[in-house]
Design a protein around this motif. Sequence first.
Motif, PDB file in Angstrom:
ATOM      1  N   MET A   1       7.360   0.075  15.926  1.00 23.60           N
ATOM      2  CA  MET A   1       8.661   1.249  15.623  1.00 23.60           C
ATOM      3  C   MET A   1       7.882   2.253  15.406  1.00 23.60           C
ATOM      4  O   MET A   1       6.476   2.015  14.981  1.00 23.60           O
ATOM      5  N   ALA A   2       8.376   3.371  15.444  1.00 23.91           N
ATOM      6  CA  ALA A   2       7.804   4.961  15.827  1.00 23.91           C
ATOM      7  C   ALA A   2       7.855   4.883  13.722  1.00 23.91           C
ATOM      8  O   ALA A   2       8.251   4.460  12.650  1.00 23.91           O
ATOM      9  N   THR A   3       6.662   5.366  13.362  1.00 25.42           N
ATOM     10  CA  THR A   3       6.142   5.481  11.988  1.00 25.42           C
ATOM     11  C   THR A   3       6.648   7.190  11.712  1.00 25.42           C
ATOM     12  O   THR A   3       6.349   7.886  12.426  1.00 25.42           O
ATOM     13  N   LYS A   4       6.861   7.561   9.945  1.00 22.35           N
ATOM     14  CA  LYS A   4       7.228   8.794  10.431  1.00 22.35           C
ATOM     15  C   LYS A   4       6.339   9.153   9.126  1.00 22.35           C
ATOM     16  O   LYS A   4       6.006   7.905   7.761  1.00 22.35           O
ATOM     17  N   THR A   5       5.856  10.304   8.491  1.00 20.44           N
ATOM     18  CA  THR A   5       5.008  10.658   7.823  1.00 20.44           C
ATOM     19  C   THR A   5       5.393  11.063   6.678  1.00 20.44           C
ATOM     20  O   THR A   5       5.784  12.191   6.979  1.00 20.44           O
ATOM     21  N   LEU A   6       5.159  10.876   5.015  1.00 22.24           N
ATOM     22  CA  LEU A   6       6.357  11.272   4.199  1.00 22.24           C
ATOM     23  C   LEU A   6       5.272  11.640   3.109  1.00 22.24           C
ATOM     24  O   LEU A   6       3.955  11.314   2.955  1.00 22.24           O
ATOM     25  N   SER A   7       5.584  12.783   2.915  1.00 18.82           N
ATOM     26  CA  SER A   7       4.778  13.294   1.471  1.00 18.82           C
ATOM     27  C   SER A   7       5.679  13.310   0.001  1.00 18.82           C
ATOM     28  O   SER A   7       6.456  14.355   0.375  1.00 18.82           O
ATOM     29  N   ILE A   8       4.919  12.870  -0.675  1.00 18.93           N
ATOM     30  CA  ILE A   8       5.681  12.524  -2.264  1.00 18.93           C
ATOM     31  C   ILE A   8       5.076  12.766  -2.964  1.00 18.93           C
ATOM     32  O   ILE A   8       4.121  13.120  -2.956  1.00 18.93           O
ATOM     33  N   ARG A   9       6.233  13.724  -4.259  1.00 22.96           N
ATOM     34  CA  ARG A   9       5.295  13.820  -5.360  1.00 22.96           C
ATOM     35  C   ARG A   9       5.610  12.702  -6.249  1.00 22.96           C
ATOM     36  O   ARG A   9       7.432  12.394  -7.002  1.00 22.96           O
ATOM     37  N   ILE A  10       4.364  11.937  -7.873  1.00 20.35           N
ATOM     38  CA  ILE A  10       4.846  11.249  -8.369  1.00 20.35           C
ATOM     39  C   ILE A  10       4.027  11.136  -9.997  1.00 20.35           C
ATOM     40  O   ILE A  10       3.539  11.699  -9.606  1.00 20.35           O
ATOM     41  N   ASN A  11       4.539  10.351 -10.969  1.00 22.66           N
ATOM     42  CA  ASN A  11       3.512  11.170 -11.582  1.00 22.66           C
ATOM     43  C   ASN A  11       2.705  10.201 -11.696  1.00 22.66           C
ATOM     44  O   ASN A  11       2.831   9.261 -11.183  1.00 22.66           O
ATOM     45  N   ASP A  12       1.348  10.693 -12.967  1.00 22.65           N
ATOM     46  CA  ASP A  12       0.193   9.943 -12.873  1.00 22.65           C
ATOM     47  C   ASP A  12       0.827   7.822 -13.214  1.00 22.65           C
ATOM     48  O   ASP A  12      -0.001   7.715 -12.449  1.00 22.65           O
ATOM     49  N   ASP A  13       1.510   7.925 -14.164  1.00 24.34           N
ATOM     50  CA  ASP A  13       1.634   6.795 -14.014  1.00 24.34           C
ATOM     51  C   ASP A  13       2.087   5.708 -12.567  1.00 24.34           C
ATOM     52  O   ASP A  13       1.697   4.666 -12.729  1.00 24.34           O
ATOM     53  N   ASP A  14       3.394   6.318 -11.810  1.00 18.38           N
ATOM     54  CA  ASP A  14       3.449   5.662 -10.733  1.00 18.38           C
ATOM     55  C   ASP A  14       2.005   5.207  -9.860  1.00 18.38           C
ATOM     56  O   ASP A  14       1.921   4.377  -9.333  1.00 18.38           O
ATOM     57  N   TYR A  15       1.556   6.278 -10.674  1.00 20.15           N
ATOM     58  CA  TYR A  15       0.817   6.739  -9.343  1.00 20.15           C
ATOM     59  C   TYR A  15      -0.768   5.854  -9.307  1.00 20.15           C
ATOM     60  O   TYR A  15      -1.254   5.242  -8.390  1.00 20.15           O
ATOM     61  N   LYS A  16      -0.916   5.716 -10.619  1.00 18.07           N
ATOM     62  CA  LYS A  16      -1.976   4.516 -11.364  1.00 18.07           C
ATOM     63  C   LYS A  16      -1.328   2.910 -10.783  1.00 18.07           C
ATOM     64  O   LYS A  16      -2.049   2.496 -10.143  1.00 18.07           O
ATOM     65  N   PHE A  17      -0.379   2.963 -11.056  1.00 17.77           N
ATOM     66  CA  PHE A  17       0.360   1.349 -10.357  1.00 17.77           C
ATOM     67  C   PHE A  17       0.544   1.487  -9.433  1.00 17.77           C
ATOM     68  O   PHE A  17      -0.434   0.576  -8.495  1.00 17.77           O
ATOM     69  N   LEU A  18       0.197   2.525  -8.045  1.00 17.24           N
ATOM     70  CA  LEU A  18       0.093   2.435  -6.723  1.00 17.24           C
ATOM     71  C   LEU A  18      -1.047   1.570  -6.490  1.00 17.24           C
ATOM     72  O   LEU A  18      -1.389   1.042  -5.491  1.00 17.24           O
ATOM     73  N   SER A  19      -2.180   2.627  -7.300  1.00 19.13           N
ATOM     74  CA  SER A  19      -3.611   3.047  -6.529  1.00 19.13           C
ATOM     75  C   SER A  19      -3.724   1.015  -7.294  1.00 19.13           C
ATOM     76  O   SER A  19      -4.688   0.235  -6.643  1.00 19.13           O
ATOM     77  N   THR A  20      -3.311   0.748  -8.585  1.00 23.30           N
ATOM     78  CA  THR A  20      -4.050  -0.916  -8.363  1.00 23.30           C
ATOM     79  C   THR A  20      -3.370  -1.765  -7.801  1.00 23.30           C
ATOM     80  O   THR A  20      -4.314  -2.583  -7.419  1.00 23.30           O
ATOM     81  N   LEU A  21      -2.082  -1.458  -7.841  1.00 28.83           N
ATOM     82  CA  LEU A  21      -1.587  -2.651  -6.812  1.00 28.83           C
ATOM     83  C   LEU A  21      -1.881  -2.311  -5.139  1.00 28.83           C
ATOM     84  O   LEU A  21      -2.105  -3.737  -4.899  1.00 28.83           O
ATOM     85  N   ALA A  22      -2.264  -1.517  -4.891  1.00 29.89           N
ATOM     86  CA  ALA A  22      -3.459  -0.664  -3.293  1.00 29.89           C
ATOM     87  C   ALA A  22      -4.634  -2.338  -3.437  1.00 29.89           C
ATOM     88  O   ALA A  22      -4.463  -2.496  -2.523  1.00 29.89           O
ATOM     89  N   LYS A  23      -4.910  -1.938  -4.879  1.00 28.08           N
ATOM     90  CA  LYS A  23      -6.426  -2.485  -4.744  1.00 28.08           C
ATOM     91  C   LYS A  23      -6.229  -4.469  -5.433  1.00 28.08           C
ATOM     92  O   LYS A  23      -7.015  -4.794  -4.290  1.00 28.08           O
ATOM     93  N   GLU A  24      -5.572  -4.252  -5.584  1.00 26.41           N
ATOM     94  CA  GLU A  24      -5.041  -6.192  -5.724  1.00 26.41           C
ATOM     95  C   GLU A  24      -4.785  -6.827  -4.632  1.00 26.41           C
ATOM     96  O   GLU A  24      -5.378  -7.788  -4.544  1.00 26.41           O
ATOM     97  N   GLU A  25      -3.869  -6.128  -3.936  1.00 28.61           N
ATOM     98  CA  GLU A  25      -3.907  -6.645  -2.846  1.00 28.61           C
ATOM     99  C   GLU A  25      -4.713  -5.987  -1.524  1.00 28.61           C
ATOM    100  O   GLU A  25      -4.196  -6.667  -0.131  1.00 28.61           O
TER     101      GLU A  25
END
Length: 99
Positions: A1-25
């Motif tokens: 499946m072809a993929t696309k690159t997406l750039s988004i802006r998110i707040n600090d809390d959401d960024y920290k959540f994603l970072s933690t989720l990525a580390k846990e996984e």
Amino acid sequence: MATKTLSIRINDDDYKFLSTLAKEERGDMSSAVRELVDLGRVMLAVERYKNGEASLAKAARLAGVSLSKMMDILAEYGVEANLAHEDYLKSLKTVRKVW
């Protein structure tokens, strides 16, 4: 499946959540975001179906799954079919014709 690159802006809390989720996984941020998007599509489809805003077919398209998988997902979440009696009878006639 072809993929696309997406750039988004998110707040600090959401960024920290994603970072933690990525580390846990033991993955990366992109994988965490893709996982959340997949889950979000399913939850959106479930909510829209449950509220009568989407048919089963539309819910399956929203979730990106087959009709049978969508029925399984709805059952997992305890969502009852929102078929009108007439729709059920019409479907039954169609099935009888096919079989």
